[in-house]
Design a protein around this motif. Structure first.
Motif, mmCIF file in Angstrom:
data_model
loop_
_atom_site.group_PDB
_atom_site.id
_atom_site.type_symbol
_atom_site.label_atom_id
_atom_site.label_comp_id
_atom_site.label_asym_id
_atom_site.label_seq_id
_atom_site.Cartn_x
_atom_site.Cartn_y
_atom_site.Cartn_z
ATOM 1 N N ALA A 1 0.834 -1.207 0.000
ATOM 2 C CA ALA A 1 0.000 0.000 0.000
ATOM 3 C C ALA A 1 0.868 1.257 0.000
ATOM 4 O O ALA A 1 0.552 2.240 -0.678
ATOM 5 C CB ALA A 1 -0.935 0.000 1.205
ATOM 6 N N ALA A 2 1.975 1.212 0.735
ATOM 7 C CA ALA A 2 2.895 2.357 0.739
ATOM 8 C C ALA A 2 3.508 2.560 -0.647
ATOM 9 O O ALA A 2 3.628 3.700 -1.121
ATOM 10 C CB ALA A 2 3.990 2.142 1.781
ATOM 11 N N LEU A 3 3.866 1.471 -1.315
ATOM 12 C CA LEU A 3 4.419 1.569 -2.664
ATOM 13 C C LEU A 3 3.399 2.146 -3.640
ATOM 14 O O LEU A 3 3.708 3.059 -4.411
ATOM 15 C CB LEU A 3 4.881 0.188 -3.139
ATOM 16 C CG LEU A 3 5.393 0.112 -4.581
ATOM 17 C CD1 LEU A 3 6.675 0.916 -4.733
ATOM 18 C CD2 LEU A 3 5.595 -1.327 -4.993
ATOM 19 N N VAL A 4 2.177 1.643 -3.600
ATOM 20 C CA VAL A 4 1.133 2.141 -4.503
ATOM 21 C C VAL A 4 0.850 3.605 -4.238
ATOM 22 O O VAL A 4 0.748 4.411 -5.176
ATOM 23 C CB VAL A 4 -0.159 1.291 -4.365
ATOM 24 C CG1 VAL A 4 -1.315 1.923 -5.122
ATOM 25 C CG2 VAL A 4 0.081 -0.126 -4.847
ATOM 26 N N SER A 5 0.741 3.980 -2.977
ATOM 27 C CA SER A 5 0.443 5.383 -2.663
ATOM 28 C C SER A 5 1.594 6.298 -3.069
ATOM 29 O O SER A 5 1.359 7.399 -3.581
ATOM 30 C CB SER A 5 0.109 5.548 -1.180
ATOM 31 O OG SER A 5 1.197 5.176 -0.382
ATOM 32 N N ALA B 1 -14.334 -2.789 5.996
ATOM 33 C CA ALA B 1 -13.793 -1.563 5.407
ATOM 34 C C ALA B 1 -12.535 -1.844 4.593
ATOM 35 O O ALA B 1 -12.308 -1.212 3.555
ATOM 36 C CB ALA B 1 -13.491 -0.543 6.499
ATOM 37 N N SER B 2 -11.730 -2.803 5.048
ATOM 38 C CA SER B 2 -10.474 -3.075 4.351
ATOM 39 C C SER B 2 -10.697 -3.560 2.927
ATOM 40 O O SER B 2 -9.881 -3.286 2.049
ATOM 41 C CB SER B 2 -9.638 -4.096 5.135
ATOM 42 O OG SER B 2 -10.217 -5.376 5.085
ATOM 43 N N VAL B 3 -11.794 -4.256 2.680
ATOM 44 C CA VAL B 3 -12.037 -4.746 1.322
ATOM 45 C C VAL B 3 -12.996 -3.867 0.524
ATOM 46 O O VAL B 3 -13.189 -4.100 -0.661
ATOM 47 C CB VAL B 3 -12.556 -6.209 1.334
ATOM 48 C CG1 VAL B 3 -11.511 -7.151 1.866
ATOM 49 C CG2 VAL B 3 -13.844 -6.333 2.093
ATOM 50 N N CYS B 4 -13.575 -2.850 1.144
ATOM 51 C CA CYS B 4 -14.540 -2.000 0.440
ATOM 52 C C CYS B 4 -13.977 -0.653 -0.012
ATOM 53 O O CYS B 4 -14.469 -0.081 -0.984
ATOM 54 C CB CYS B 4 -15.750 -1.739 1.333
ATOM 55 S SG CYS B 4 -16.765 -3.196 1.587
ATOM 56 N N GLY C 1 -3.929 0.939 4.005
ATOM 57 C CA GLY C 1 -2.744 0.613 4.803
ATOM 58 C C GLY C 1 -2.976 0.871 6.281
ATOM 59 O O GLY C 1 -2.626 0.051 7.137
ATOM 60 N N VAL C 2 -3.601 2.006 6.579
ATOM 61 C CA VAL C 2 -3.913 2.341 7.971
ATOM 62 C C VAL C 2 -4.958 1.374 8.526
ATOM 63 O O VAL C 2 -4.836 0.910 9.670
ATOM 64 C CB VAL C 2 -4.407 3.808 8.064
ATOM 65 C CG1 VAL C 2 -4.988 4.111 9.429
ATOM 66 C CG2 VAL C 2 -3.275 4.755 7.743
#
Length: 118
Positions: A16-20, A76-79, A108-109
């Motif tokens: 997630a850090a890489l994508v962001s 929430a993590s998958v939506c 990520g959070v």
């Protein structure tokens, strides 16, 4: 040795850090959102689904302290990411990459909070 869900969580957080980071660089350089960023976002979603499935093992034994909070984070993590990707589906403009960046930071959070509540 950390559990499987903990290991998957840290993989999710790193990806997630890489994508962001990549999405933010594209937005700040005023580039249109490329197709490979969409593919990276959907790969992150796949990792989040794996994390959610691994998170279901927390219900073995005593279970999490706050079940409603834990289930809320699982949902929430998958939506979050599909909703963000749907909102910029037809828009390849510069700031659609910023939407992807914010969504990647958010998941990520959420993944970290999910691990903390397990």
């Amino acid at each position: 040795m950390p559990s499987v869900s903990t290991q998957v969580t840290w993989i999710v957080v790193g990806y997630a850090a890489l994508v962001s980071l990549l999405a933010l660089v594209l937005a700040l350089r005023h580039r249109e959102r490329p197709a490979w960023l969409d593919q990276m976002a959907w790969m992150l979603e796949l990792l989040l689904v794996v994390r959610a499935l691994a998170g279901l093992t927390a219900f073995r034994g005593a279970g999490p302290d706050s079940v409603s909070t834990y289930v809320g984070y699982l949902i929430a993590s998958v939506c979050v990411l599909p909703l963000a990707m749907k909102s910029v589906e037809g828009d390849r403009a510069v700031w659609s990459s910023a939407v992807v960046a914010v969504a990647a930071v958010a998941v990520g959070v959420i993944a970290v909070r999910l691990e903390m509540t397990a």
